[in-house]
Scaffold this active site. Structure first.
Site, PDB file in Angstrom:
ATOM      1  CG  ASN A  86      36.434  16.339  42.189  1.00 52.25           C
ATOM      2  OD1 ASN A  86      37.501  16.592  42.754  1.00 52.25           O
ATOM      3  ND2 ASN A  86      36.261  15.212  41.505  1.00 52.25           N
ATOM      4  CE1 TYR A 121      44.294  20.621  36.752  1.00 59.17           C
ATOM      5  CE2 TYR A 121      46.128  21.677  37.882  1.00 59.17           C
ATOM      6  CZ  TYR A 121      45.014  20.857  37.910  1.00 59.17           C
ATOM      7  OH  TYR A 121      44.622  20.283  39.100  1.00 59.17           O
ATOM      8  CE  LYS A 133      41.764  22.398  38.525  1.00 58.30           C
ATOM      9  NZ  LYS A 133      40.512  21.812  39.014  1.00 58.30           N
TER      10      LYS A 133
HETATM   11  P1  NDP Z   1      41.073  11.992  38.743  1.00 56.74           P
HETATM   12  O1  NDP Z   1      41.632  11.965  37.360  1.00 56.74           O
HETATM   13  O2  NDP Z   1      41.072  10.763  39.568  1.00 56.74           O
HETATM   14  O3  NDP Z   1      39.594  12.545  38.734  1.00 56.74           O
HETATM   15  C1  NDP Z   1      39.053  13.351  37.765  1.00 56.74           C
HETATM   16  C2  NDP Z   1      37.599  13.006  37.662  1.00 56.74           C
HETATM   17  O4  NDP Z   1      36.963  13.902  36.741  1.00 56.74           O
HETATM   18  C3  NDP Z   1      37.379  11.595  37.155  1.00 56.74           C
HETATM   19  O5  NDP Z   1      36.515  10.903  38.042  1.00 56.74           O
HETATM   20  C4  NDP Z   1      36.721  11.777  35.792  1.00 56.74           C
HETATM   21  O6  NDP Z   1      35.746  10.795  35.600  1.00 56.74           O
HETATM   22  C5  NDP Z   1      36.078  13.152  35.930  1.00 56.74           C
HETATM   23  N1  NDP Z   1      35.941  13.819  34.629  1.00 56.74           N
HETATM   24  C6  NDP Z   1      36.916  14.323  33.852  1.00 56.74           C
HETATM   25  N2  NDP Z   1      36.397  14.816  32.721  1.00 56.74           N
HETATM   26  C7  NDP Z   1      35.057  14.620  32.786  1.00 56.74           C
HETATM   27  C8  NDP Z   1      33.983  14.911  31.910  1.00 56.74           C
HETATM   28  N3  NDP Z   1      34.162  15.493  30.711  1.00 56.74           N
HETATM   29  N4  NDP Z   1      32.724  14.566  32.299  1.00 56.74           N
HETATM   30  C9  NDP Z   1      32.522  13.946  33.478  1.00 56.74           C
HETATM   31  N5  NDP Z   1      33.504  13.654  34.344  1.00 56.74           N
HETATM   32  C10 NDP Z   1      34.759  13.984  34.000  1.00 56.74           C
HETATM   33  O7  NDP Z   1      41.878  13.182  39.444  1.00 56.74           O
HETATM   34  P2  NDP Z   1      41.843  13.797  40.926  1.00 56.74           P
HETATM   35  O8  NDP Z   1      40.903  13.082  41.807  1.00 56.74           O
HETATM   36  O9  NDP Z   1      43.246  13.958  41.327  1.00 56.74           O
HETATM   37  O10 NDP Z   1      41.279  15.267  40.601  1.00 56.74           O
HETATM   38  C11 NDP Z   1      40.005  15.730  41.003  1.00 56.74           C
HETATM   39  C12 NDP Z   1      40.019  17.262  40.985  1.00 56.74           C
HETATM   40  O11 NDP Z   1      40.984  17.721  41.925  1.00 56.74           O
HETATM   41  C13 NDP Z   1      40.405  17.869  39.637  1.00 56.74           C
HETATM   42  O12 NDP Z   1      39.641  19.040  39.413  1.00 56.74           O
HETATM   43  C14 NDP Z   1      41.857  18.236  39.834  1.00 56.74           C
HETATM   44  O13 NDP Z   1      42.254  19.291  38.999  1.00 56.74           O
HETATM   45  C15 NDP Z   1      41.851  18.637  41.289  1.00 56.74           C
HETATM   46  N6  NDP Z   1      43.161  18.611  41.928  1.00 56.74           N
HETATM   47  C16 NDP Z   1      43.867  17.446  42.105  1.00 56.74           C
HETATM   48  C17 NDP Z   1      45.082  17.478  42.757  1.00 56.74           C
HETATM   49  C18 NDP Z   1      45.895  16.244  43.022  1.00 56.74           C
HETATM   50  O14 NDP Z   1      47.028  16.381  43.525  1.00 56.74           O
HETATM   51  N7  NDP Z   1      45.421  15.051  42.718  1.00 56.74           N
HETATM   52  C19 NDP Z   1      45.671  18.723  43.228  1.00 56.74           C
HETATM   53  C20 NDP Z   1      44.849  19.870  42.990  1.00 56.74           C
HETATM   54  C21 NDP Z   1      43.646  19.809  42.374  1.00 56.74           C
HETATM   55  P3  NDP Z   1      35.677   9.875  34.239  1.00 56.74           P
HETATM   56  O15 NDP Z   1      37.057   9.460  33.926  1.00 56.74           O
HETATM   57  O16 NDP Z   1      34.731   8.784  34.630  1.00 56.74           O
HETATM   58  O17 NDP Z   1      35.083  10.780  33.211  1.00 56.74           O
END
Ligand code: NDP
Length: 249
Positions: A87, A152, A156
């Site tokens: 995720n 992005y 995806k």
């Molecule tokens: P958030 O930004 O809340 O979540 C992203 C998460 O990824 C964070 O918890 C972050 O944790 C973690 N993360 C990012 N980079 C790293 C890394 N290098 N190592 C470890 N952890 C990492 O966004 P969303 O919850 O919205 O997104 C979650 C997923 O859903 C993503 O893949 C996004 O592309 C996808 N998505 C979201 C949509 C939306 O409308 N919100 C729509 C479609 C897809 P930390 O900061 O602690 O590193």
């Protein structure tokens, strides 16, 4: 959920947004969830919310060379991994001509290469157990063209292709691989992309037949289904959870 007792799951990015909602649903179904993220505070807050079945692990998935050691350590501690939810992801909203090679690579590195490296190590363990369920998270950016998110979108689309390639190669070994394509879900990431961009937000809403943003829990419910025996004969699919956005007029 049938025969899903004592399962161990990894949810990357499980400290916030969609990942946290998936972790919460897993915990409600008595699945032990290892949540991985970089931000220790976010992870501890999630742990306090989810309780003893939640195990926070601070790790930067961009650090590819340390991924095998991470997974070895987790398997030593927990014996197995039944479910992997890829995720974690990052976005960059910028004009096509303004995106640098480094920015493009950064998105691809986290969203694709790190997801591959982690999956490879987890799959080695799943093959030994002869079972597993992997759930990748793509986006509407792989269903149709969205401006200003070139890296992005590339990442995806790659995830959906990898889902199918992994499914055909791994399903004969007992590992199901599926993908959820969320629509526009109310999280920090979507707020960054939509707030202060009324035109984009109106466009999203106008093509979402259900007339609202999705909630992270909507993705959590779909993940529970794809992780469980209730989806035992499903592999290689991309499931939109989008209020109809991907088919919206
Ligand atoms: P958030 O930004 O809340 O979540 C992203 C998460 O990824 C964070 O918890 C972050 O944790 C973690 N993360 C990012 N980079 C790293 C890394 N290098 N190592 C470890 N952890 C990492 O966004 P969303 O919850 O919205 O997104 C979650 C997923 O859903 C993503 O893949 C996004 O592309 C996808 N998505 C979201 C949509 C939306 O409308 N919100 C729509 C479609 C897809 P930390 O900061 O602690 O590193």
């Amino acid at each position: 959920m049938k025969s899903d007792k004592n399962k161990i799951a990894i949810v990357t990015g499980g400290g916030s947004g969609i990942g946290l909602a998936i972790a919460e649903k897993f915990v409600q179904n008595k699945i032990t969830v290892i949540i991985i993220g970089r931000d220790q505070v976010k992870l501890e807050t999630a742990k306090n919310k989810l309780g003893e079945l939640c195990i926070p692990v601070a790790f930067d998935l961009d650090n590819l060379s340390s991924v095998p050691e991470l997974i070895n350590d987790l398997i030593k501690k927990h014996k197995k991994i039944d479910i992997l939810v890829n995720n974690a992801g990052i976005n960059l909203k910028k004009e096509f001509t303004e995106v640098t090679d480094e920015e493009f690579q950064r998105i691809m590195h986290t969203n694709v290469t790190a997801m591959f490296a982690l999956s490879r190590e987890v799959v080695k363990c799943m093959i030994k157990n002869g079972s597993g369920s992997i759930i990748n998270i793509s986006s509407m950016a792989s269903q149709y063209g969205i401006p200003k998110v070139i890296a992005y979108s590339a990442s995806k689309a790659a995830i959906e292709g990898m889902t199918r390639a992994m499914a055909v190669e791994l399903s004969p070994k007992g590992i199901r691989v599926n993908c959820i394509a969320p629509g526009f879900i109310a999280t920090e990431m979507s707020a960054k992309a939509l707030n202060n961009d009324k035109e984009r937000k109106d466009k999203v809403m106008s093509r979402t037949p259900m007339g609202a943003l999705g909630m992270p829990a909507d993705i959590g419910d779909a993940a529970v289904f794809l992780a469980s025996a209730a989806s035992a004969y499903i592999t290689g699919v991309v499931l939109p959870v989008d209020g109809g956005n991907s088919v919206g007029f």
